[in-house]
Design an enzyme around this catalytic site. Structure first.
Site, mmCIF file in Angstrom:
data_model
loop_
_atom_site.group_PDB
_atom_site.id
_atom_site.type_symbol
_atom_site.label_atom_id
_atom_site.label_comp_id
_atom_site.label_asym_id
_atom_site.label_seq_id
_atom_site.Cartn_x
_atom_site.Cartn_y
_atom_site.Cartn_z
ATOM 1 N N TYR A 163 0.850 -1.206 0.000
ATOM 2 C CA TYR A 163 0.000 0.000 0.000
ATOM 3 C C TYR A 163 0.877 1.244 0.000
ATOM 4 C CZ TYR A 163 -3.942 3.006 1.392
ATOM 5 O OH TYR A 163 -4.915 3.994 1.453
ATOM 6 N N LYS A 167 1.271 4.120 -2.858
ATOM 7 C CA LYS A 167 0.780 5.478 -2.564
ATOM 8 C C LYS A 167 1.939 6.496 -2.662
ATOM 9 C CE LYS A 167 -3.685 4.721 -1.789
ATOM 10 N NZ LYS A 167 -4.750 5.311 -2.612
HETATM 11 N N1 LIG Z 1 -10.008 5.279 4.881
HETATM 12 C C1 LIG Z 1 -8.824 5.810 5.147
HETATM 13 O O1 LIG Z 1 -8.511 6.069 6.317
HETATM 14 C C2 LIG Z 1 -7.865 6.145 4.022
HETATM 15 C C3 LIG Z 1 -6.669 6.801 4.380
HETATM 16 C C4 LIG Z 1 -5.793 7.187 3.369
HETATM 17 C C5 LIG Z 1 -6.123 6.976 2.042
HETATM 18 N N2 LIG Z 1 -7.279 6.335 1.710
HETATM 19 C C6 LIG Z 1 -7.586 6.204 0.272
HETATM 20 O O2 LIG Z 1 -8.826 6.852 0.006
HETATM 21 C C7 LIG Z 1 -9.441 6.275 -1.142
HETATM 22 C C8 LIG Z 1 -10.890 5.997 -0.838
HETATM 23 O O3 LIG Z 1 -10.996 4.997 0.163
HETATM 24 P P1 LIG Z 1 -12.184 4.926 1.224
HETATM 25 O O4 LIG Z 1 -11.568 4.835 2.556
HETATM 26 O O5 LIG Z 1 -13.175 5.993 0.939
HETATM 27 O O6 LIG Z 1 -12.799 3.467 0.987
HETATM 28 P P2 LIG Z 1 -13.820 2.890 -0.080
HETATM 29 O O7 LIG Z 1 -13.684 1.411 0.024
HETATM 30 O O8 LIG Z 1 -15.178 3.499 0.067
HETATM 31 O O9 LIG Z 1 -13.233 3.393 -1.480
HETATM 32 C C9 LIG Z 1 -12.371 2.675 -2.293
HETATM 33 C C10 LIG Z 1 -13.117 2.454 -3.595
HETATM 34 O O10 LIG Z 1 -12.201 2.011 -4.597
HETATM 35 C C11 LIG Z 1 -12.911 1.118 -5.390
HETATM 36 N N3 LIG Z 1 -12.023 0.279 -6.192
HETATM 37 C C12 LIG Z 1 -11.135 -0.670 -5.785
HETATM 38 N N4 LIG Z 1 -10.567 -1.265 -6.856
HETATM 39 C C13 LIG Z 1 -11.091 -0.651 -7.958
HETATM 40 C C14 LIG Z 1 -10.910 -0.810 -9.349
HETATM 41 N N5 LIG Z 1 -10.083 -1.739 -9.850
HETATM 42 N N6 LIG Z 1 -11.606 -0.004 -10.193
HETATM 43 C C15 LIG Z 1 -12.461 0.930 -9.716
HETATM 44 N N7 LIG Z 1 -12.696 1.116 -8.405
HETATM 45 C C16 LIG Z 1 -12.015 0.329 -7.540
HETATM 46 C C17 LIG Z 1 -13.737 0.287 -4.410
HETATM 47 O O11 LIG Z 1 -14.808 -0.387 -5.066
HETATM 48 C C18 LIG Z 1 -14.209 1.377 -3.462
HETATM 49 O O12 LIG Z 1 -15.455 1.933 -3.861
HETATM 50 C C19 LIG Z 1 -8.594 5.051 -1.499
HETATM 51 O O13 LIG Z 1 -7.717 5.387 -2.567
HETATM 52 C C20 LIG Z 1 -7.799 4.795 -0.225
HETATM 53 O O14 LIG Z 1 -6.592 4.128 -0.495
HETATM 54 C C21 LIG Z 1 -8.152 5.898 2.676
#
Ligand SMILES: NC(=O)c1ccc[n+]([C@@H]2O[C@H](COP(=O)([O-])OP(=O)(O)OC[C@H]3O[C@@H](n4cnc5c(N)ncnc54)[C@H](O)[C@@H]3O)[C@@H](O)[C@H]2O)c1
Length: 268
Positions: A163, A167
């Site tokens: 990850y 990132k």
């Molecule tokens: N939740 C946290 O604390 C956190 C922290 C830092 C970064 N992020 C990043 O934020 C973003 C959103 O995550 P979130 O926490 O809202 O969770 P989330 O699970 O709601 O969002 C991730 C989305 O990515 C989609 N996805 C995965 N593989 C895919 C593909 N091949 N094609 C299209 N869509 C795909 C999933 O279906 C999902 O809807 C992500 O990039 C995640 O890495 C999250």
């Protein structure tokens, strides 16, 4: 104030009602943008989910459509871009939000599949979408691309190699594209969320609980002990930052990696 009046935005990974993708879409719609909600569709329920998100926005009086896009699939991306142009005539904003936590785990046990999914979604998916959208932004005289990286794109934690590495790569990609397309008035920035409460963070809490690090409540609290603001972030904290970077409020920001983390790891 309609900061994004007349703009058209595509958002990836926006199917979940509590996710940052949907929050970005909703906040941009509230700011006057027409939005295209996308996510990967691997079963009928997934199609229903993106349609429900778009319907929710339309019911609130905004303009939104839903299109199925797996960001690892160039054909689906090209179809989405074509349909967006057909439907709304332009693309001004791309929020590359889709991300995969597949690369979280013990380094020595990580499989090729975990590395491949991490790279394909977190890096290549953004490359694919940017290559499809940038020519349209160039023709239109500019645009704003926002990539959802992570605080783990700026600093490291054990057991997150796949990850974290992807990132970090996304930050490098963001800076490169900012340098390359500034001449076309295209701004490219990254958001680096800290601990934001979404379905992905619920999975993170489960991992710690299953590792015997405490009860759900204890782990949930422990994960924000070091957050200066003392709380989990909300998806809307990210949605607000997306509007800021997408709009003219961020008109001289490009190549930036913006932590939205409540002061967590401020020393980075
Ligand atoms: N939740 C946290 O604390 C956190 C922290 C830092 C970064 N992020 C990043 O934020 C973003 C959103 O995550 P979130 O926490 O809202 O969770 P989330 O699970 O709601 O969002 C991730 C989305 O990515 C989609 N996805 C995965 N593989 C895919 C593909 N091949 N094609 C299209 N869509 C795909 C999933 O279906 C999902 O809807 C992500 O990039 C995640 O890495 C999250």
């Amino acid at each position: 104030m309609e900061l994004l009046k007349g703009k058209v935005a595509i958002v990836t990974g926006a199917a979940h009602p509590l996710g940052m993708g949907f929050s970005g879409a909703k906040k941009m719609a509230e700011a006057g943008a027409k939005v295209v909600i996308t996510d990967m569709v691997r079963e009928p329920q997934h199609q229903a989910n993106i349609e429900a998100r778009a319907a929710e926005l339309r019911d609130a009086g905004f303009e939104a459509i839903a299109l199925p896009v797996d960001v690892t699939n160039r054909e689906q991306i090209n179809a989405c871009v074509e349909k967006t142009i057909e439907h709304y005539g332009r693309i001004d904003i791309l929020f590359n939000n889709a991300g995969s936590p597949a690369g979280v785990g013990d380094f020595l046990e990580m499989t090729d599949q975990q590395w491949d999914i991490s790279y394909q979604v977190n890096v290549k998916g953004v490359v694919n979408f940017c290559q499809a959208v940038i020519p349209h932004m160039q023709k239109a005289g500019g645009g704003s691309i926002i990539n959802n990286s992570s605080l783990l794109g700026l600093g490291a934690l054990a057991h997150t190699a796949g990850y974290c590495a992807t990132k970090f790569a996304l930050i490098g990609l963001t800076k490169t594209l900012a340098c390359e397309f500034g001449k076309d008035n295209i701004r490219v920035n990254a958001i680096c969320p800290g601990n934001i409460w979404t379905q992905m963070s619920e999975l993170e809490v489960d991992l710690h609980v299953n590792a015997g690090e405490g009860t759900r409540a204890e782990v949930t609290q422990k994960l924000v002990d070091d957050v200066a603001l003392g709380r989990w972030g909300k998806a809307d904290d990210i949605g607000n930052a997306v509007v800021f970077l997408a709009s003219d409020m961020g008109s001289y920001l490009s190549g930036v990696s913006l932590p939205v983390a409540g002061g967590l790891a401020s020393g980075l």
